[in-house]
Design a protein around this motif. Structure first.
Motif: not given
Length: 230
Positions: A50-54
């Motif tokens: 999602t592009g939000l992961e670390f």
């Protein structure tokens, strides 16, 4: 043993080529992937980026073989600007967000006078603590998870005719507890058939399994330390 039995039942129904492991790179799905591949080594894993992961999670996922990476059609910024922010929980975000837009069922649920009664119980959303959210100058919405995670996964399932195995656990939310009680671990007849063979696990079960099996996990979790040296 029971989890492995549920996995076998799922694969018996759809075949090892007709299922996939929903792999987030987190500790729970790392345990699930290990369990599944201990029986069926060729089962594919799917990671939705999602592009939000670390960054560490994204790197960790790439250390595994046979992992397909999917991407949502919209960014997080696009989703919240178009639909609203996810706050506290998906269910609460949906109900408060609909109430903000004037949807009747939601207005009843979050009636601040506490007048909405369902099954002889006052709705738990009739609470003054939600007043600030109801009157916020931004919209709330549960669409973030739907658009960024569920939609890519559902599209993959439909296009490749594969059914998901996930590491969802009942203890994580009321909704997941309700689903487990209603459908059990393997939801064969759901609109989107899904297997949750770890539904009855606890957080401690997951940590114990990682420790016992000496599984590598993403470094963002730190070290797993037994209490009392046990």
């Amino acid at each position: 043993a029971l989890t492995k039995q549920r996995i076998r039942e799922w694969v018996t129904e759809f075949s090892s080529q007709g299922v996939y492991v929903s792999f987030s790179g987190g500790k729970d799905s790392t345990v699930l992937l290990h369990l599944v591949r201990s029986i069926y080594p060729d089962v594919e894993a799917v990671f939705v980026n999602t592009g939000l992961e670390f960054p560490d999670i994204q790197r960790f996922v790439k250390t595994f073989d046979n992992v397909r990476i999917l991407y949502p059609e919209k960014t997080f910024i696009q989703v919240i600007c178009e639909y609203g922010y996810p706050v506290l929980s998906k269910r609460l975000s949906r109900i408060i967000g609909d109430a903000q837009k004037g949807v009747k069922y939601a207005l009843d649920y979050v009636n601040l006078e506490g007048s909405c009664v369902k099954d002889n119980k006052i709705s738990k959303y009739n609470a003054n603590k939600y007043k600030e959210l109801l009157n916020a100058d931004f919209y709330l919405s549960n669409k973030c998870c739907d658009i960024m995670k569920k939609t890519p996964a559902h599209n993959f399932s439909r296009n490749f005719d594969k059914k998901a195995i996930t590491a969802q656990m009942a203890q994580e939310s009321t909704q997941r507890t309700d689903n487990w009680i209603r459908f059990g671990c393997n939801m064969f007849d759901a609109k989107y058939p899904i297997s949750n063979p770890m539904s009855f696990w606890t957080e401690q079960d997951v940590l114990y399994y990682i420790k016992e099996e000496n599984l590598p996990i993403a470094s963002v979790y730190g070290d797993i330390v037994p209490v009392g040296g046990q």
